[in-house]
Design an enzyme around this catalytic site. Sequence first.
Site, mmCIF file in Angstrom:
data_model
loop_
_atom_site.group_PDB
_atom_site.id
_atom_site.type_symbol
_atom_site.label_atom_id
_atom_site.label_comp_id
_atom_site.label_asym_id
_atom_site.label_seq_id
_atom_site.Cartn_x
_atom_site.Cartn_y
_atom_site.Cartn_z
ATOM 1 N N ARG A 391 0.819 -1.210 0.000
ATOM 2 C CA ARG A 391 0.000 0.000 0.000
ATOM 3 C C ARG A 391 0.859 1.268 0.000
ATOM 4 O O ARG A 391 0.522 2.258 -0.665
ATOM 5 C CB ARG A 391 -0.920 -0.027 1.222
ATOM 6 C CG ARG A 391 -1.868 1.176 1.380
ATOM 7 C CD ARG A 391 -2.687 1.005 2.656
ATOM 8 N NE ARG A 391 -3.488 2.162 2.993
ATOM 9 C CZ ARG A 391 -4.747 2.358 2.633
ATOM 10 N NH1 ARG A 391 -5.364 1.442 1.903
ATOM 11 N NH2 ARG A 391 -5.421 3.427 3.009
ATOM 12 N N VAL A 424 -6.672 7.536 -1.502
ATOM 13 C CA VAL A 424 -6.650 6.090 -1.285
ATOM 14 C C VAL A 424 -7.530 5.845 -0.063
ATOM 15 O O VAL A 424 -7.225 6.314 1.030
ATOM 16 C CB VAL A 424 -5.221 5.573 -1.053
ATOM 17 C CG1 VAL A 424 -5.242 4.095 -0.685
ATOM 18 C CG2 VAL A 424 -4.386 5.787 -2.303
ATOM 19 N N SER A 425 -8.623 5.135 -0.249
ATOM 20 C CA SER A 425 -9.615 4.978 0.807
ATOM 21 C C SER A 425 -9.096 4.105 1.940
ATOM 22 O O SER A 425 -8.076 3.420 1.814
ATOM 23 C CB SER A 425 -10.895 4.367 0.232
ATOM 24 O OG SER A 425 -11.426 5.181 -0.786
ATOM 25 N N ALA A 426 -9.808 4.145 3.058
ATOM 26 C CA ALA A 426 -9.453 3.320 4.203
ATOM 27 C C ALA A 426 -9.421 1.848 3.786
ATOM 28 O O ALA A 426 -10.285 1.381 3.041
ATOM 29 C CB ALA A 426 -10.453 3.536 5.332
ATOM 30 N N PHE A 572 -16.760 9.236 0.379
ATOM 31 C CA PHE A 572 -15.728 9.289 -0.656
ATOM 32 C C PHE A 572 -15.606 10.710 -1.187
ATOM 33 O O PHE A 572 -16.415 11.596 -0.853
ATOM 34 C CB PHE A 572 -16.075 8.342 -1.815
ATOM 35 C CG PHE A 572 -15.799 6.887 -1.541
ATOM 36 C CD1 PHE A 572 -14.656 6.283 -2.009
ATOM 37 C CD2 PHE A 572 -16.692 6.124 -0.805
ATOM 38 C CE1 PHE A 572 -14.390 4.949 -1.757
ATOM 39 C CE2 PHE A 572 -16.447 4.790 -0.536
ATOM 40 C CZ PHE A 572 -15.292 4.200 -1.024
#
Length: 788
Positions: A391, A424-426, A572
């Site tokens: 990540r 970049v989402s959780a 988002f």
Amino acid sequence: MTYTARDQWEKHFSDGKNFRQVGERERELLAEHTSAPDGGGRALDVGCGTGELAAYLAWLGYTVDACDFADSALARAREEHADVEGVRWLRMDIERDDPAPLHEDGYDLVVMRLMYPFVRDRERVLHGLGERLREGGALVVITPVAANTPAQRRGIALDEEEIAVLGAGWETVERLDADGLAFLVLRGPCHTGTRDVEKGPTTGHALTGALAVVTDDAGRVLLGRSRRGMLELPGGKPSGREGFAVAAVRELAEETGLIADPADAYVVTMLGDDIHGVPRLTAVVRITAWSGTLSNPEPDKFARWEFVDLYALACVGAVFAPAAQALDAVWPGVIPGLPPVVSYPLAVEQPPVPGEPAEAVRLRQAMAQTVIDGGWAPSEAVQGALRSVPRHRFVPEAALATAYDGDRAIITRRDQTGAATSSVSAAWLQADMIEGLCLKPGAIVFEAGSGGYNAELIAHVTGPDGRVVTVDIDPWVVHRTRRLLTEVGKGRVTATEADAALGAPAHLVPRGGYDASVITYNCSDISPAWREQLADGGRLVLPLEIGGYTRAITFERRGEVLHARRFTHCGFVPDQGQQARAVPGVPLLDGELTLRFDDGAAADTKGLEEELRGRRHEVATGITMGSGVYFGSLQLYAATTLSGFCRLHAHQDGGVTAIEKDHDAPAIVGDASLAYLTYIQTRHGERPEDKEWEWLVHAFGEQGPQLAEQLAATVQAWDRHVRADVNDRHADPVLIVYPAGTPDHLLPAGDLLDKERSRLVFRWPGRNGHLPAPARPTDTVGTATGEA
């Protein structure tokens, strides 16, 4: 004596040799300038040797972590200071080892005594230690000075230029003398912002050059501190008919001693600019493999070479402008605020470049386990993806701890107002949405909204025969996604620029449609293209706004109809394409409040401001909730079952509504009247389980009492039918989505929410498809009464 290898230090200490003893003046300065905080503090002694300094810090009142990479030094330290309490002896190479043993809450004092000159990557290590300081803490460097050191021992000392670099970026630098040693006390921020700088004017008519971008086995980039006072990449002008790749490899060897094969050198971008009126063309050459030992063959040009963490590139001070642009070309966004430059990215078949520190591996496994323990990744395939896909390499501007915080979304792009446009989402949310896709090996998946990491997770789940097409409307995001995937991807993701609301470009849509699709930005509506490009039986997961509340909903396509399978609370970045929608809002009381009508046109609020200055009516619902209780289903229930629904947003504290600043409340409006839902604490206690709140309805205006009773009845109905099922969990509605234009008689019974491109029918437990009151013609929430 200048040792460069661990085995030399092991022999040094095993032979009974020592550092220079801690002098009385050093002790006095430490006591005077870095005394322990009241109640004690925590200190880190880096390169502790046989532990004399660590023992003294413990005497000053610190709890001490003392680290050294030589086992022989630590063995002697434990033996010689066995009676000293409050010292933890750690075997650790501060440059290369995973810092997991260090105290996670940081230190009030970090000391580097007589060891800083032996550090290779000095700025990286200093920056990392500075980041571990608690507020008000200090980093102390005690070192010999070159001017006071015999020539044959200059390797253990710092010259004035190096001392100046050491203190750059700190809020305060206090230099003291300790019997000929420089005693430096550094406080405040440990870095300075990066700025691109140029060299002096050239005499040429045009300039061409090649810059080599090289990373080590930890993924850090090689930079040299030049005698001009700036950081530079290896590179220079081609010689004769030499190509750019060959020139970069040659310059790398001449300047750093590292050897690379031109076959492992890839020209990824050409940069063009005009400096001092002279055209300049720079080739950015990514070198994917090298050998040799880092050295400094040209000391007249460079003070030293070292490897720098990518996330630290935003705070390294002066960087030669072409080098800064080259770094940004390989990792777009890693250096913020660079001026624009003409860039020509080249489509090269560059292999992925390995490399990550042990800390990243540990943090990734911990993040994956946290997500798994939370129940967000039940399948082995998604678990494997979380454990495998790096990540941090998709957010090179973020520190490792930030990159692997599984509950954090990392913003990677903002617009001119500062609002986030890409992120970049959780990790837990990404895992949950991928699980909703029910992917099989070999699946072909569409992703709307790019970034790279989520697409690579999906590619890992679908396996070697799978493929992902990711689309974004922002060309910079697409460029960044392609570059980062080139650096670390497996070649199964195609990134392309387009308005994702229109679906994928036709030539990228598989025959029969995508097996699954995922949308990674807030959607006010469901694009017909997403349904049309999805295979029958395929799954679509998207963050859908319903009355202003966003839920990641998993749909399954059956013909022209989408059936919801699950809901997840989420948020988002907003849609930027042609389907982006401005939410109608009505300001009230000179901007103190705003009514937001997220679905449909704004209601008539004539006379409402005057009523808001009058008496406030209150209705208790009798419905309570404890600490940490999820009530997101209440928001959706109200938004989809109440006519005249809107959200009341407060912009300041202490107003007439008692809503906290920057919070909103579910509301309904009538003729010059308003009711909204809030809560008050009714039971207090030390423990979370001892606390309780009750839902209340506040109202203004002549119709306020009636609206309040209606809103209260809605809360009570939710509590009876939705809030708790047999497993004491909230219940999701049955949701079926039909194309816009579907006649009413073809819709099933339920609560109808019409959007521009779709018709949503909600069926809540206990409602039987009927609203408490008929909808007015201007309302967007109505009742569908046809049969399925």
